[in-house]
Design an enzyme around this catalytic site. Sequence first.
Site, PDB file in Angstrom:
ATOM      1  N   GLY A  14       0.834  -1.212   0.000  1.00  0.00           N
ATOM      2  CA  GLY A  14       0.000   0.000   0.000  1.00  0.00           C
ATOM      3  C   GLY A  14       0.860   1.249   0.000  1.00  0.00           C
ATOM      4  O   GLY A  14       1.878   1.305   0.679  1.00  0.00           O
ATOM      5  N   VAL A  27      17.900   8.416  -3.606  1.00  0.00           N
ATOM      6  CA  VAL A  27      18.570   8.796  -4.860  1.00  0.00           C
ATOM      7  C   VAL A  27      19.648   9.860  -4.596  1.00  0.00           C
ATOM      8  O   VAL A  27      20.782   9.756  -5.075  1.00  0.00           O
ATOM      9  CB  VAL A  27      17.528   9.310  -5.893  1.00  0.00           C
ATOM     10  CG1 VAL A  27      18.209   9.910  -7.114  1.00  0.00           C
ATOM     11  CG2 VAL A  27      16.591   8.173  -6.298  1.00  0.00           C
ATOM     12  N   ARG A  75       1.062  -5.150  -5.350  1.00  0.00           N
ATOM     13  CA  ARG A  75       1.310  -6.367  -4.559  1.00  0.00           C
ATOM     14  C   ARG A  75       1.436  -7.493  -5.572  1.00  0.00           C
ATOM     15  O   ARG A  75       0.537  -7.701  -6.369  1.00  0.00           O
ATOM     16  CB  ARG A  75       0.157  -6.614  -3.586  1.00  0.00           C
ATOM     17  CG  ARG A  75       0.030  -5.502  -2.534  1.00  0.00           C
ATOM     18  CD  ARG A  75      -0.979  -5.849  -1.455  1.00  0.00           C
ATOM     19  NE  ARG A  75      -0.984  -4.835  -0.403  1.00  0.00           N
ATOM     20  CZ  ARG A  75      -1.914  -3.895  -0.265  1.00  0.00           C
ATOM     21  NH1 ARG A  75      -2.926  -3.835  -1.097  1.00  0.00           N
ATOM     22  NH2 ARG A  75      -1.835  -3.022   0.717  1.00  0.00           N
ATOM     23  N   ASP A 106       5.117  -4.819   5.934  1.00  0.00           N
ATOM     24  CA  ASP A 106       5.535  -6.187   6.262  1.00  0.00           C
ATOM     25  C   ASP A 106       5.572  -7.123   5.053  1.00  0.00           C
ATOM     26  O   ASP A 106       6.487  -7.943   4.926  1.00  0.00           O
ATOM     27  CB  ASP A 106       4.702  -6.766   7.413  1.00  0.00           C
ATOM     28  CG  ASP A 106       3.211  -6.734   7.139  1.00  0.00           C
ATOM     29  OD1 ASP A 106       2.793  -6.124   6.127  1.00  0.00           O
ATOM     30  OD2 ASP A 106       2.460  -7.314   7.939  1.00  0.00           O
ATOM     31  N   THR A 108       6.183  -6.332   1.943  1.00  0.00           N
ATOM     32  CA  THR A 108       7.368  -5.929   1.170  1.00  0.00           C
ATOM     33  C   THR A 108       8.630  -6.529   1.784  1.00  0.00           C
ATOM     34  O   THR A 108       9.505  -7.046   1.084  1.00  0.00           O
ATOM     35  CB  THR A 108       7.492  -4.379   1.211  1.00  0.00           C
ATOM     36  OG1 THR A 108       6.258  -3.827   0.783  1.00  0.00           O
ATOM     37  CG2 THR A 108       8.631  -3.882   0.348  1.00  0.00           C
ATOM     38  N   THR A 129       4.273   2.651   5.913  1.00  0.00           N
ATOM     39  CA  THR A 129       2.882   2.173   5.922  1.00  0.00           C
ATOM     40  C   THR A 129       2.098   3.038   6.896  1.00  0.00           C
ATOM     41  O   THR A 129       2.606   3.371   7.973  1.00  0.00           O
ATOM     42  CB  THR A 129       2.779   0.693   6.344  1.00  0.00           C
ATOM     43  OG1 THR A 129       1.415   0.426   6.738  1.00  0.00           O
ATOM     44  CG2 THR A 129       3.670   0.311   7.503  1.00  0.00           C
ATOM     45  N   ASP A 131      -0.125   2.094   8.672  1.00  0.00           N
ATOM     46  CA  ASP A 131      -0.576   1.272   9.811  1.00  0.00           C
ATOM     47  C   ASP A 131       0.338   1.372  11.045  1.00  0.00           C
ATOM     48  O   ASP A 131      -0.083   1.018  12.142  1.00  0.00           O
ATOM     49  CB  ASP A 131      -0.682  -0.202   9.392  1.00  0.00           C
ATOM     50  CG  ASP A 131      -1.630  -0.413   8.225  1.00  0.00           C
ATOM     51  OD1 ASP A 131      -2.491   0.458   7.989  1.00  0.00           O
ATOM     52  OD2 ASP A 131      -1.499  -1.437   7.526  1.00  0.00           O
ATOM     53  N   ASP A 133       2.738  -0.537  12.009  1.00  0.00           N
ATOM     54  CA  ASP A 133       2.629  -1.847  12.652  1.00  0.00           C
ATOM     55  C   ASP A 133       3.903  -2.682  12.535  1.00  0.00           C
ATOM     56  O   ASP A 133       3.843  -3.908  12.584  1.00  0.00           O
ATOM     57  CB  ASP A 133       1.437  -2.624  12.051  1.00  0.00           C
ATOM     58  CG  ASP A 133       1.587  -2.837  10.553  1.00  0.00           C
ATOM     59  OD1 ASP A 133       2.496  -2.250   9.954  1.00  0.00           O
ATOM     60  OD2 ASP A 133       0.775  -3.590   9.984  1.00  0.00           O
ATOM     61  N   ARG A 175      -5.412  -2.192   9.095  1.00  0.00           N
ATOM     62  CA  ARG A 175      -5.329  -3.648   8.935  1.00  0.00           C
ATOM     63  C   ARG A 175      -5.525  -4.335  10.291  1.00  0.00           C
ATOM     64  O   ARG A 175      -6.567  -4.161  10.893  1.00  0.00           O
ATOM     65  CB  ARG A 175      -3.996  -4.056   8.302  1.00  0.00           C
ATOM     66  CG  ARG A 175      -4.078  -5.377   7.536  1.00  0.00           C
ATOM     67  CD  ARG A 175      -2.741  -5.741   6.957  1.00  0.00           C
ATOM     68  NE  ARG A 175      -2.389  -4.928   5.838  1.00  0.00           N
ATOM     69  CZ  ARG A 175      -2.759  -5.169   4.577  1.00  0.00           C
ATOM     70  NH1 ARG A 175      -3.502  -6.207   4.313  1.00  0.00           N
ATOM     71  NH2 ARG A 175      -2.396  -4.374   3.600  1.00  0.00           N
ATOM     72  N   GLY A 189     -11.211  13.231  20.615  1.00  0.00           N
ATOM     73  CA  GLY A 189     -12.156  13.187  21.739  1.00  0.00           C
ATOM     74  C   GLY A 189     -13.284  12.186  21.542  1.00  0.00           C
ATOM     75  O   GLY A 189     -14.431  12.453  21.913  1.00  0.00           O
ATOM     76  N   SER A 218     -23.560  14.887  20.990  1.00  0.00           N
ATOM     77  CA  SER A 218     -23.046  14.086  19.877  1.00  0.00           C
ATOM     78  C   SER A 218     -22.089  13.044  20.430  1.00  0.00           C
ATOM     79  O   SER A 218     -21.492  13.244  21.483  1.00  0.00           O
ATOM     80  CB  SER A 218     -22.306  14.971  18.867  1.00  0.00           C
ATOM     81  OG  SER A 218     -21.106  15.447  19.425  1.00  0.00           O
ATOM     82  N   GLU A 225     -10.641  -1.053  11.376  1.00  0.00           N
ATOM     83  CA  GLU A 225     -11.197  -2.006  10.409  1.00  0.00           C
ATOM     84  C   GLU A 225     -10.928  -3.465  10.798  1.00  0.00           C
ATOM     85  O   GLU A 225     -11.693  -4.353  10.436  1.00  0.00           O
ATOM     86  CB  GLU A 225     -10.641  -1.744   9.006  1.00  0.00           C
ATOM     87  CG  GLU A 225      -9.131  -1.918   8.922  1.00  0.00           C
ATOM     88  CD  GLU A 225      -8.579  -1.753   7.504  1.00  0.00           C
ATOM     89  OE1 GLU A 225      -9.353  -1.680   6.553  1.00  0.00           O
ATOM     90  OE2 GLU A 225      -7.333  -1.704   7.384  1.00  0.00           O
ATOM     91  N   ARG A 249     -25.381   7.106  12.668  1.00  0.00           N
ATOM     92  CA  ARG A 249     -24.906   7.110  11.279  1.00  0.00           C
ATOM     93  C   ARG A 249     -23.539   6.433  11.224  1.00  0.00           C
ATOM     94  O   ARG A 249     -22.802   6.418  12.220  1.00  0.00           O
ATOM     95  CB  ARG A 249     -24.746   8.540  10.753  1.00  0.00           C
ATOM     96  CG  ARG A 249     -26.042   9.294  10.592  1.00  0.00           C
ATOM     97  CD  ARG A 249     -26.854   8.753   9.416  1.00  0.00           C
ATOM     98  NE  ARG A 249     -28.012   9.584   9.141  1.00  0.00           N
ATOM     99  CZ  ARG A 249     -29.180   9.519   9.774  1.00  0.00           C
ATOM    100  NH1 ARG A 249     -29.347   8.650  10.759  1.00  0.00           N
ATOM    101  NH2 ARG A 249     -30.179  10.318   9.444  1.00  0.00           N
ATOM    102  N   HIS A 255      -9.875   5.008   1.583  1.00  0.00           N
ATOM    103  CA  HIS A 255      -8.534   5.269   1.054  1.00  0.00           C
ATOM    104  C   HIS A 255      -8.104   6.717   1.098  1.00  0.00           C
ATOM    105  O   HIS A 255      -6.927   7.007   0.864  1.00  0.00           O
ATOM    106  CB  HIS A 255      -8.419   4.714  -0.364  1.00  0.00           C
ATOM    107  CG  HIS A 255      -8.337   3.221  -0.383  1.00  0.00           C
ATOM    108  ND1 HIS A 255      -9.447   2.425  -0.268  1.00  0.00           N
ATOM    109  CD2 HIS A 255      -7.274   2.392  -0.457  1.00  0.00           C
ATOM    110  CE1 HIS A 255      -9.074   1.155  -0.289  1.00  0.00           C
ATOM    111  NE2 HIS A 255      -7.765   1.104  -0.397  1.00  0.00           N
TER     112      HIS A 255
END
Length: 324
Positions: A14, A27, A75, A106, A108, A129, A131, A133, A175, A189, A218, A225, A249, A255
């Site tokens: 990703g 480079v 990938r 990971d 990669t 990434t 993430d 992670d 992930r 918050g 509210s 995810e 809602r 993405h």
Amino acid sequence: MSTISKIGVYTSGGDAPGMNAAIRAVVRTAHYYQLEVSGIRLGYEGMINGDIQPMNLKSVGNILHRGGTVLKTARSEEFRTDEGKQKAYRQLKRFGIDALVAIGGDGTFTGANKFSEMFEIPVIGIPATIDNDLKGTDFTIGYDTALNTVVKSVDQIRDTAESHDRLFIIEVMGRDSGMIALHAGIAAGAEAVMIPELKNNLEHLIERLSAPGHQKSSKILIVAEGQEIGGAFEIGRIVREKFPQYDTRVSVLGHMQRGGHPSCNDRVLASRFGVAAVEGLQAGKTQVMTGIQNQQIVYIPLDQAILQPSELDLKLLKIIDQLS
Ligand code: F6P
């Protein structure tokens, strides 16, 4: 000291904001040390297909501030096979590439580590990434930008939530990691977060929403995810059933979290990692990832970086309960 002369650099998995800053740093550092460098497009796919171009100071001009990756990313299923890796190695030989800098996460690094082992070609990974992670680095490139994007989006959702007295369930990426959800939850918050690292998410959520004296107009619930119960829509269904009094809602950020200009922190991190990767290769290091710990650059063996998920400080969850 090693005797490398031409580095191949690629991005894979990703995309993450700051990948371009890392390519630029690789480079330009290579140029600084009078090494040649080639860009491999589309990650391992490009390596297999010989989609490889020389890069110079000019080819990385005006990309420091841009999101995505100018080398493109993919990938690759074929690279997982030994035949795919052999094809890739033949292409590297053809282009005279004798060392690699792999920019990604990971997946990669799993491929890079195996490849380096099979063909004894030196490889250094740069963690990129959203993430955050990977084990052994406090931060990966892209995480800071993505986190800020999430917080800004949640702030905007809060405006409409507040105006309508609504409860919003907002799904964020990560992930298998709750890193983005947890930190965005504190910064925006949120009333509660649900993360994969916790096993009693639902009980905790019900407790939070039932708590007396917790009658804000509210409410924001952030859902990672990868958490066990399902996506934000499933959580929305459960919340509507158990708490019909709330006008609920669901919003899935998706993405957009991966795009946009990299933050200052990500640009600095990417630049430091790019320099460290080239200097590491020159010093004879291989099968390691650049990392940052307490503001200092470190090199972490690739097999350790990918072994386990990065640790999450679960004490931060209590902060959400205390402050929201
Ligand atoms: O690893 C980065 C990431 O954005 C994860 O947070 C998410 O689960 C995944 O990639 C999405 O992948 P894709 O872009 O293939 O849908």
